[in-house]
Design a protein around this motif. Structure first.
Motif, PDB file in Angstrom:
ATOM      1  N   GLN A  31       0.833  -1.210   0.000  1.00  0.00           N
ATOM      2  CA  GLN A  31       0.000   0.000   0.000  1.00  0.00           C
ATOM      3  C   GLN A  31       0.865   1.257   0.000  1.00  0.00           C
ATOM      4  OE1 GLN A  31      -3.286  -1.121  -0.299  1.00  0.00           O
ATOM      5  NE2 GLN A  31      -2.120  -2.997  -0.119  1.00  0.00           N
ATOM      6  N   VAL A  32       1.900   1.248   0.857  1.00  0.00           N
ATOM      7  CA  VAL A  32       2.771   2.427   0.971  1.00  0.00           C
ATOM      8  C   VAL A  32       3.479   2.684  -0.358  1.00  0.00           C
ATOM      9  CG1 VAL A  32       4.848   3.328   2.096  1.00  0.00           C
ATOM     10  CG2 VAL A  32       3.085   2.215   3.461  1.00  0.00           C
ATOM     11  N   ILE A  33       4.002   1.592  -0.967  1.00  0.00           N
ATOM     12  CA  ILE A  33       4.738   1.758  -2.225  1.00  0.00           C
ATOM     13  C   ILE A  33       3.815   2.276  -3.333  1.00  0.00           C
ATOM     14  CG2 ILE A  33       5.944   0.502  -4.078  1.00  0.00           C
ATOM     15  CD1 ILE A  33       7.101  -1.311  -1.828  1.00  0.00           C
ATOM     16  N   LEU A  34       2.633   1.655  -3.464  1.00  0.00           N
ATOM     17  CA  LEU A  34       1.770   1.996  -4.597  1.00  0.00           C
ATOM     18  C   LEU A  34       0.940   3.262  -4.368  1.00  0.00           C
ATOM     19  CD1 LEU A  34       0.549  -1.476  -5.932  1.00  0.00           C
ATOM     20  CD2 LEU A  34       2.566  -0.151  -6.521  1.00  0.00           C
ATOM     21  N   VAL A  35       0.687   3.616  -3.100  1.00  0.00           N
ATOM     22  CA  VAL A  35      -0.138   4.807  -2.838  1.00  0.00           C
ATOM     23  C   VAL A  35       0.732   6.049  -2.650  1.00  0.00           C
ATOM     24  CG1 VAL A  35      -1.794   5.851  -1.229  1.00  0.00           C
ATOM     25  CG2 VAL A  35      -2.023   3.450  -1.860  1.00  0.00           C
ATOM     26  N   VAL A  36       1.890   5.879  -2.002  1.00  0.00           N
ATOM     27  CA  VAL A  36       2.710   7.046  -1.664  1.00  0.00           C
ATOM     28  C   VAL A  36       3.904   7.182  -2.605  1.00  0.00           C
ATOM     29  CG1 VAL A  36       4.003   8.193   0.164  1.00  0.00           C
ATOM     30  CG2 VAL A  36       2.018   6.770   0.751  1.00  0.00           C
ATOM     31  N   ILE A  37       4.717   6.097  -2.714  1.00  0.00           N
ATOM     32  CA  ILE A  37       6.009   6.240  -3.395  1.00  0.00           C
ATOM     33  C   ILE A  37       5.858   6.315  -4.917  1.00  0.00           C
ATOM     34  CG2 ILE A  37       8.284   5.182  -3.739  1.00  0.00           C
ATOM     35  CD1 ILE A  37       8.014   4.099  -0.859  1.00  0.00           C
ATOM     36  N   VAL A  38       5.109   5.375  -5.515  1.00  0.00           N
ATOM     37  CA  VAL A  38       5.001   5.353  -6.983  1.00  0.00           C
ATOM     38  C   VAL A  38       4.350   6.633  -7.527  1.00  0.00           C
ATOM     39  CG1 VAL A  38       4.023   4.152  -8.980  1.00  0.00           C
ATOM     40  CG2 VAL A  38       5.113   2.831  -7.154  1.00  0.00           C
ATOM     41  N   PRO A  48      -2.732   4.269 -14.209  1.00  0.00           N
ATOM     42  CA  PRO A  48      -4.134   4.015 -14.606  1.00  0.00           C
ATOM     43  C   PRO A  48      -5.065   4.897 -13.783  1.00  0.00           C
ATOM     44  CG  PRO A  48      -3.215   2.146 -13.394  1.00  0.00           C
ATOM     45  CD  PRO A  48      -2.106   3.114 -13.571  1.00  0.00           C
ATOM     46  N   PRO A  49      -6.337   5.017 -14.202  1.00  0.00           N
ATOM     47  CA  PRO A  49      -7.271   5.861 -13.447  1.00  0.00           C
ATOM     48  C   PRO A  49      -7.377   5.423 -11.991  1.00  0.00           C
ATOM     49  CG  PRO A  49      -8.338   4.773 -15.332  1.00  0.00           C
ATOM     50  CD  PRO A  49      -6.910   4.400 -15.366  1.00  0.00           C
ATOM     51  N   MET A  50      -7.731   6.370 -11.152  1.00  0.00           N
ATOM     52  CA  MET A  50      -7.732   6.187  -9.694  1.00  0.00           C
ATOM     53  C   MET A  50      -8.425   4.901  -9.199  1.00  0.00           C
ATOM     54  SD  MET A  50      -6.780   7.071  -6.820  1.00  0.00           S
ATOM     55  CE  MET A  50      -7.278   6.465  -5.223  1.00  0.00           C
ATOM     56  N   PRO A  51      -9.668   4.601  -9.624  1.00  0.00           N
ATOM     57  CA  PRO A  51     -10.311   3.371  -9.095  1.00  0.00           C
ATOM     58  C   PRO A  51      -9.535   2.108  -9.462  1.00  0.00           C
ATOM     59  CG  PRO A  51     -11.902   4.758 -10.264  1.00  0.00           C
ATOM     60  CD  PRO A  51     -10.544   5.323 -10.554  1.00  0.00           C
ATOM     61  N   VAL A  52      -8.988   2.059 -10.699  1.00  0.00           N
ATOM     62  CA  VAL A  52      -8.210   0.893 -11.130  1.00  0.00           C
ATOM     63  C   VAL A  52      -6.944   0.783 -10.300  1.00  0.00           C
ATOM     64  CG1 VAL A  52      -7.010  -0.170 -13.089  1.00  0.00           C
ATOM     65  CG2 VAL A  52      -9.130   1.111 -13.474  1.00  0.00           C
ATOM     66  N   TRP A  53      -6.295   1.901 -10.103  1.00  0.00           N
ATOM     67  CA  TRP A  53      -5.052   1.922  -9.319  1.00  0.00           C
ATOM     68  C   TRP A  53      -5.313   1.469  -7.880  1.00  0.00           C
ATOM     69  CZ3 TRP A  53      -0.308   1.450 -10.349  1.00  0.00           C
ATOM     70  CH2 TRP A  53       0.686   1.808  -9.438  1.00  0.00           C
ATOM     71  N   ALA A  54      -6.428   1.894  -7.302  1.00  0.00           N
ATOM     72  CA  ALA A  54      -6.786   1.496  -5.936  1.00  0.00           C
ATOM     73  C   ALA A  54      -7.012  -0.018  -5.870  1.00  0.00           C
ATOM     74  CB  ALA A  54      -8.040   2.243  -5.478  1.00  0.00           C
ATOM     75  N   LEU A  55      -7.670  -0.544  -6.903  1.00  0.00           N
ATOM     76  CA  LEU A  55      -7.951  -1.984  -6.952  1.00  0.00           C
ATOM     77  C   LEU A  55      -6.645  -2.778  -7.060  1.00  0.00           C
ATOM     78  CD1 LEU A  55     -10.568  -3.777  -7.105  1.00  0.00           C
ATOM     79  CD2 LEU A  55     -10.088  -3.979  -9.548  1.00  0.00           C
ATOM     80  N   THR A  57      -3.753  -1.866  -6.081  1.00  0.00           N
ATOM     81  CA  THR A  57      -3.037  -1.733  -4.806  1.00  0.00           C
ATOM     82  C   THR A  57      -3.551  -2.729  -3.766  1.00  0.00           C
ATOM     83  OG1 THR A  57      -2.778   0.611  -5.275  1.00  0.00           O
ATOM     84  CG2 THR A  57      -2.410  -0.086  -3.015  1.00  0.00           C
ATOM     85  N   VAL A  58      -4.872  -2.762  -3.590  1.00  0.00           N
ATOM     86  CA  VAL A  58      -5.460  -3.636  -2.568  1.00  0.00           C
ATOM     87  C   VAL A  58      -5.277  -5.105  -2.948  1.00  0.00           C
ATOM     88  CG1 VAL A  58      -7.615  -4.306  -1.451  1.00  0.00           C
ATOM     89  CG2 VAL A  58      -7.095  -1.883  -1.807  1.00  0.00           C
ATOM     90  N   LEU A  59      -5.558  -5.424  -4.226  1.00  0.00           N
ATOM     91  CA  LEU A  59      -5.434  -6.816  -4.685  1.00  0.00           C
ATOM     92  C   LEU A  59      -3.983  -7.287  -4.633  1.00  0.00           C
ATOM     93  CD1 LEU A  59      -7.765  -7.456  -7.748  1.00  0.00           C
ATOM     94  CD2 LEU A  59      -7.679  -8.667  -5.565  1.00  0.00           C
ATOM     95  N   GLY A  60      -3.079  -6.435  -5.103  1.00  0.00           N
ATOM     96  CA  GLY A  60      -1.643  -6.781  -5.109  1.00  0.00           C
ATOM     97  C   GLY A  60      -1.158  -7.125  -3.715  1.00  0.00           C
ATOM     98  N   GLY A  61      -1.525  -6.283  -2.737  1.00  0.00           N
ATOM     99  CA  GLY A  61      -1.115  -6.535  -1.356  1.00  0.00           C
ATOM    100  C   GLY A  61      -1.720  -7.816  -0.820  1.00  0.00           C
ATOM    101  N   THR A  62      -2.984  -8.062  -1.172  1.00  0.00           N
ATOM    102  CA  THR A  62      -3.672  -9.256  -0.671  1.00  0.00           C
ATOM    103  C   THR A  62      -3.073 -10.531  -1.266  1.00  0.00           C
ATOM    104  OG1 THR A  62      -5.682  -7.942  -0.491  1.00  0.00           O
ATOM    105  CG2 THR A  62      -5.937 -10.327  -0.383  1.00  0.00           C
ATOM    106  N   ILE A  63      -2.795 -10.498  -2.583  1.00  0.00           N
ATOM    107  CA  ILE A  63      -2.206 -11.686  -3.225  1.00  0.00           C
ATOM    108  C   ILE A  63      -0.842 -11.994  -2.620  1.00  0.00           C
ATOM    109  CG2 ILE A  63      -1.253 -12.562  -5.411  1.00  0.00           C
ATOM    110  CD1 ILE A  63      -3.576 -11.015  -6.811  1.00  0.00           C
ATOM    111  N   LEU A  64      -0.028 -10.950  -2.439  1.00  0.00           N
ATOM    112  CA  LEU A  64       1.291 -11.156  -1.836  1.00  0.00           C
ATOM    113  C   LEU A  64       1.153 -11.732  -0.421  1.00  0.00           C
ATOM    114  CD1 LEU A  64       4.329 -10.776  -2.305  1.00  0.00           C
ATOM    115  CD2 LEU A  64       4.134  -8.546  -1.190  1.00  0.00           C
ATOM    116  N   GLY A  65       0.174 -11.208   0.334  1.00  0.00           N
ATOM    117  CA  GLY A  65      -0.065 -11.711   1.685  1.00  0.00           C
ATOM    118  C   GLY A  65      -0.461 -13.180   1.686  1.00  0.00           C
TER     119      GLY A  65
END
Ligand SMILES: [Zn+2]
Ligand SMILES: [Zn+2]
Length: 166
Positions: A31-38, A48-55, A57-65
């Motif tokens: 979340q920190v990398i994709l919301v703040v740093i990138v 990508p547009p904000m809703p896609v980027w948010a998705l 971010t959340v999905l990427g973190g969840t899959i990694l988890g």
């Protein structure tokens, strides 16, 4: 020997606590990398547009988890099955395209069961307990093949086996 029943809940329960913490940490980090740093370094037009980027971010973190939790599961599960836990943990981490996971679930040994006499965990294919020498699966005294404890005659050699107790 009968394998103990396992439910999704009981399987999840064996995942070590450290894996849960690492999964949480990885999720927060994504979340920190994709919301703040990138977004700070990239031009807004490149994202990508904000809703896609948010998705993402959340999905990427969840899959990694989830991947981290599965690595934790393989580590604990291989241990209780008497397999090489370190080797399998490294394999699922480093073999790409989840092939390590696929190999693990195809090749994992049956669960170890407690010895009826001393309680030590013994492999499902063991004939004798390595600790106390208890005959886990009774054998025919004449031909040495595995038989059921209630057999009177050996189905392989036909001799009377009622005297051989398990
Ligand atoms: Zn034993
Ligand atoms: Zn026999």
């Amino acid at each position: 020997m009968n394998q103990p029943k396992s439910t999704f809940r009981s399987e999840v329960a064996i995942i070590p606590g450290i894996a849960w913490w690492l999964a949480l940490l990885a999720w927060v980090l994504v979340q920190v990398i994709l919301v703040v740093i990138v977004p700070h370094h990239a031009h807004p037009k490149d994202l990508p547009p904000m809703p896609v980027w948010a998705l993402i971010t959340v999905l990427g973190g969840t899959i990694l988890g989830v991947v981290i939790l599965m690595i934790g599961y393989v580590n604990a599960d291989s241990k209780r099955r008497g397999m090489n836990s370190l080797l399998w943990t490294l394999l699922v981490i480093f073999v790409p395209k989840a092939l390590g996971f696929i190999a693990y679930f195809l090749l994992r040994k049956p669960l170890m069961l407690p010895c009826p006499k001393c309680g030590r965990a013994v492999g499902a294919d063991f004939r004798y307990c390595p600790k106390c020498g208890h005959a886990i699966s009774p054998m025919c005294a004449h031909c040495g093949r595995s038989i059921q404890s209630d057999y009177v005659c050996c189905p392989y050699c036909g001799k009377n086996v009622a005297v051989v107790a398990s």
